[in-house]
Write a protein that holds these residues in place. Structure first.
Motif, PDB file in Angstrom:
ATOM      1  N   UNK A   1       0.779  -1.238   0.000  1.00  0.00           N
ATOM      2  CA  UNK A   1       0.000   0.000   0.000  1.00  0.00           C
ATOM      3  C   UNK A   1       0.806   1.281   0.000  1.00  0.00           C
ATOM      4  N   UNK A   2       2.135   1.187  -0.124  1.00  0.00           N
ATOM      5  CA  UNK A   2       2.980   2.385  -0.091  1.00  0.00           C
ATOM      6  C   UNK A   2       3.058   3.046  -1.473  1.00  0.00           C
ATOM      7  N   UNK A   3       3.049   4.369  -1.497  1.00  0.00           N
ATOM      8  CA  UNK A   3       3.144   5.099  -2.767  1.00  0.00           C
ATOM      9  C   UNK A   3       4.181   6.221  -2.714  1.00  0.00           C
ATOM     10  N   UNK A   4       4.627   6.564  -1.509  1.00  0.00           N
ATOM     11  CA  UNK A   4       5.668   7.596  -1.339  1.00  0.00           C
ATOM     12  C   UNK A   4       6.855   6.945  -0.638  1.00  0.00           C
ATOM     13  N   UNK A   5       7.682   6.285  -1.440  1.00  0.00           N
ATOM     14  CA  UNK A   5       8.769   5.455  -0.904  1.00  0.00           C
ATOM     15  C   UNK A   5      10.095   6.201  -0.999  1.00  0.00           C
TER      16      UNK A   5
ATOM     17  N   UNK B   1       8.100   3.032 -11.792  1.00  0.00           N
ATOM     18  CA  UNK B   1       7.561   3.265 -13.148  1.00  0.00           C
ATOM     19  C   UNK B   1       6.573   2.162 -13.533  1.00  0.00           C
ATOM     20  N   UNK B   2       6.965   0.919 -13.275  1.00  0.00           N
ATOM     21  CA  UNK B   2       6.123  -0.211 -13.670  1.00  0.00           C
ATOM     22  C   UNK B   2       4.799  -0.236 -12.918  1.00  0.00           C
ATOM     23  N   UNK B   3       4.718   0.480 -11.804  1.00  0.00           N
ATOM     24  CA  UNK B   3       3.475   0.540 -11.023  1.00  0.00           C
ATOM     25  C   UNK B   3       2.845   1.935 -11.081  1.00  0.00           C
ATOM     26  N   UNK B   4       3.253   2.682 -12.124  1.00  0.00           N
ATOM     27  CA  UNK B   4       2.665   4.009 -12.416  1.00  0.00           C
ATOM     28  C   UNK B   4       2.790   4.989 -11.258  1.00  0.00           C
TER      29      UNK B   4
END
Length: 340
Positions: A181-185, A209-212
Motif C-alpha cells: 500500500x505504499x506510494x511515497x517510498x 515506473x512499472x506501477x505508475x
C-alpha cells in the motif's frame, strides 16, 4: 646457532646434512626418506624454525597466499564473504591475508602494494566507496596476478566479478512495499559511481515506473549509509515536511538509523511508515519491529570467488579470461513492512 630466526642451514648443521636435503624434507619431497623427514621436522620444531614464505614463493613461483581486501571486517556481510573464501582456500592448502581499506583510496592503494610485496598468488577485492582511480588494481593485472572483484566492482577493469543481482533485489523490495500500500517510498542510496548503489537505485526507479508511481527527487537521499547517516537523512525529510510512507535503504545500518528516529518521533512502524534495508545484518532480526531486508548470500559469494580463482589457476576456463557470476539474492520479509 646465530642469534635471530633459525634457518634451514641451522637445521642442516645440527643434523650434519645439507641445506638442500632439509629444504626437500620440509617440502615432503619423495626422494627424501621418511626417517630423515621426521628428524628434520623434529629439529625444526626444536629450533622454532619459521619458513620464509617470500623466499619460498620466489623459488617455487607459488606462495599459497591469497590477499582479500574489504572495506571493513566489522560487517557481517564482509566477514561472511571471508569465511566463504577460507572454506575453499584452506581446504586446498592456501592461507588468506585479510586487509581493510576503510573506504579510503590511499589505504586501498597501500594495501594492494603490501599484498604484491607479500607475493600473494591472487587478490580478491571489494572496491572502496571513494575509489575512482583503478591504477593500483591494473598493476596487479600487469604482474599477471589473478584479480577477482566481489560485490563492488568496476567495468573499467577486465577481471572476473562475483556479485548478486542488486537491480532485481531492489526491484523486489520496492514492489513489496507497493503491494503493502505504499506510494511515497524514500530511497537511501550512496555514491552512484559504485555499481551496487547505481543498480539498486535503478531497480527502485523501475519498480515505481512499472506501477505508475512518479519518481520524486525529494524522496532520494544520498549518504555514506552508516547508522548516523540514516538518522540524519530521516531527520532532514521530517524537517522539510516531505510526505512519505516507506523507506527503502540500501544499507541495514541506515535503515536502523531511520527506525530509531521515527520511533523517537512517535511514528508507528509499520502502520504509518514501513522500513526495509539491505544486507541481512544479524541485528535486523532483533529490532522492534524486525526489519525486512535482502540476504546478499555472502558465504556463497565468498566460496564462488575462491572457486573462480582456483578454476583460473587450473586453466579450466581457457576460452575466456574473465567471467561475471551473478548470484540470486533473497528478500526476507519481516514485521517492519507487513500490514497487521
Amino acid at each position: 646457532m646465530k642469534k635471530g630466526k633459525a634457518t634451514i642451514h641451522d637445521i642442516a648443521d645440527k643434523l650434519n646434512i645439507t641445506a638442500s636435503t632439509v629444504s626437500r624434507a620440509l617440502n615432503d619431497n619423495p626422494r627424501i626418506s621418511e626417517s630423515t623427514k621426521k628428524q628434520v621436522i623434529k629439529m625444526a620444531k626444536q629450533l622454532n624454525y619459521q619458513p620464509n614464505h617470500i623466499a619460498s614463493a620466489l623459488r617455487s613461483g607459488k606462495s599459497k597466499l591469497i590477499g582479500v581486501v574489504v572495506p571493513t571486517v566489522n560487517r557481517n556481510f564482509f566477514s561472511s564473504i571471508i569465511r566463504g573464501v577460507e572454506e575453499i582456500a584452506n581446504g586446498l592448502g592456501y592461507r588468506v591475508i585479510i586487509s581493510q581499506s576503510y573506504e579510503d583510496y590511499e589505504k586501498e592503494v597501500e594495501t594492494i602494494e603490501a599484498l604484491l610485496n607479500a607475493r600473494v598468488d591472487g587478490i580478491f577485492a571489494s572496491i572502496g566507496k571513494n575509489t575512482s582511480n583503478f591504477e593500483h588494481f591494473q598493476k596487479v593485472l600487469d604482474k599477471n596476478i589473478p584479480l577477482i572483484l566481489f560485490d563492488r566492482f568496476t567495468n573499467e577493469l577486465e577481471v572476473s566479478q562475483i556479485v548478486i543481482d542488486d537491480y532485481q533485489a531492489a526491484y523486489q523490495v520496492t514492489k513489496h512495499l507497493i503491494t503493502q500500500g505504499c506510494s511515497r517510498i524514500v530511497h537511501f542510496t550512496s555514491a552512484k559511481k559504485i555499481s551496487i548503489y547505481k543498480d539498486r537505485l535503478r531497480g527502485y526507479e523501475d519498480a515505481l515506473r512499472d506501477h505508475n508511481l512518479p519518481i520524486d527527487p525529494l524522496l532520494i537521499e544520498e549518504s555514506n549509509m552508516q547508522l548516523e547517516d540514516g538518522r540524519i537523512c530521516t531527520e532532514n525529510l521530517l524537517k522539510k515536511a516531505v510526505q512519505f510512507d516507506a523507506i527503502f535503504s540500501s544499507s541495514d545500518y541506515a535503515a536502523m538509523g531511520a527506525l530509531q528516529v521515527l520511533k523517537e518521533k512517535g511514528f508507528k512502524i509499520p502502520q504509518e511508515v514501513k522500513i526495509a534495508g539491505f544486507g541481512n545484518e544479524p541485528f535486523t532480526s532483533f529490532t522492534d519491529p524486525p526489519i525486512t531486508t535482502v540476504d546478499q548470500k555472502a558465504i556463497p559469494m565468498g566460496r564462488v570467488t575462491a572457486e573462480t580463482f582456483f578454476a583460473t589457476l587450473n586453466n579450466e576456463k581457457t576460452d575466456e579470461t574473465q567471467q561475471k557470476t551473478v548470484l540470486k539474492p533473497e528478500l526476507i520479509i519481516r514485521q517492519s513492512t507487513q500490514n497487521k
